[in-house]
Design a protein around this motif. Structure first.
Motif, PDB file in Angstrom:
ATOM      1  N   CYS A  23       0.823  -1.212   0.000  1.00  0.00           N
ATOM      2  CA  CYS A  23       0.000   0.000   0.000  1.00  0.00           C
ATOM      3  C   CYS A  23       0.855   1.260   0.000  1.00  0.00           C
ATOM      4  CB  CYS A  23      -0.940   0.002   1.200  1.00  0.00           C
ATOM      5  SG  CYS A  23      -2.301  -1.148   1.044  1.00  0.00           S
ATOM      6  N   VAL A  24       1.874   1.284   0.829  1.00  0.00           N
ATOM      7  CA  VAL A  24       2.747   2.462   0.900  1.00  0.00           C
ATOM      8  C   VAL A  24       3.448   2.687  -0.440  1.00  0.00           C
ATOM      9  CG1 VAL A  24       4.835   3.391   1.976  1.00  0.00           C
ATOM     10  CG2 VAL A  24       3.064   2.369   3.392  1.00  0.00           C
ATOM     11  N   ALA A  25       3.944   1.613  -1.039  1.00  0.00           N
ATOM     12  CA  ALA A  25       4.625   1.738  -2.334  1.00  0.00           C
ATOM     13  C   ALA A  25       3.667   2.257  -3.406  1.00  0.00           C
ATOM     14  CB  ALA A  25       5.208   0.392  -2.746  1.00  0.00           C
ATOM     15  N   MET A  27       0.893   4.041  -2.913  1.00  0.00           N
ATOM     16  CA  MET A  27       0.546   5.441  -2.620  1.00  0.00           C
ATOM     17  C   MET A  27       1.649   6.387  -3.075  1.00  0.00           C
ATOM     18  SD  MET A  27      -1.534   5.574   0.985  1.00  0.00           S
ATOM     19  CE  MET A  27      -0.279   4.791   1.961  1.00  0.00           C
ATOM     20  N   ARG A  28       2.885   5.973  -2.914  1.00  0.00           N
ATOM     21  CA  ARG A  28       4.011   6.816  -3.350  1.00  0.00           C
ATOM     22  C   ARG A  28       4.041   6.983  -4.864  1.00  0.00           C
ATOM     23  NH1 ARG A  28       9.052   5.303   0.670  1.00  0.00           N
ATOM     24  NH2 ARG A  28       8.065   6.160   2.529  1.00  0.00           N
ATOM     25  N   GLN A  29       3.404   6.050  -5.572  1.00  0.00           N
ATOM     26  CA  GLN A  29       3.303   6.157  -7.029  1.00  0.00           C
ATOM     27  C   GLN A  29       2.026   6.875  -7.455  1.00  0.00           C
ATOM     28  OE1 GLN A  29       3.684   2.208  -8.628  1.00  0.00           O
ATOM     29  NE2 GLN A  29       5.899   2.175  -8.337  1.00  0.00           N
ATOM     30  N   GLY A  30       1.274   7.380  -6.486  1.00  0.00           N
ATOM     31  CA  GLY A  30       0.064   8.132  -6.793  1.00  0.00           C
ATOM     32  C   GLY A  30      -1.172   7.285  -7.017  1.00  0.00           C
ATOM     33  N   LYS A  31      -1.139   6.031  -6.618  1.00  0.00           N
ATOM     34  CA  LYS A  31      -2.286   5.133  -6.794  1.00  0.00           C
ATOM     35  C   LYS A  31      -3.266   5.272  -5.631  1.00  0.00           C
ATOM     36  CE  LYS A  31      -0.174   2.846 -10.196  1.00  0.00           C
ATOM     37  NZ  LYS A  31      -0.587   2.857 -11.550  1.00  0.00           N
TER      38      LYS A  31
END
Length: 77
Positions: A23-25, A27-31
């Motif tokens: 999830c964190v990864a 979110m960092r990609q804007g998903k």
């Protein structure tokens, strides 16, 4: 694109951590992400499951009926 993942295993195998890291990864990609952890009362050895939805668009429902990816860390899962 929407990916629906279920991660399952015993407590202590990193099931919940794996879901959180995904999830964190994402979110960092804007998903857009949805994360639903589920675990028993035991400290270790009990069941642990995690549902993760990752999408480019807003997620209407976090419930997964047909996952696109299943990560099973043990036989019973």
């Amino acid at each position: 694109m929407t990916e629906e993942l279920i991660i399952a295993g015993f407590g202590g195998q990193g099931v919940l951590l794996t879901g959180k890291l995904l999830c964190v990864a994402a979110m960092r990609q804007g998903k857009q992400v949805s994360h639903i952890p589920s675990y028993g009362a035991e400290m270790r050895g009990g069941t642990a499951n995690c549902s993760v939805v990752i999408s480019d668009e807003e997620i209407a429902s976090p419930v997964i009926e047909k996952p696109s990816i299943v990560i099973a860390l043990n036989g019973p899962s």
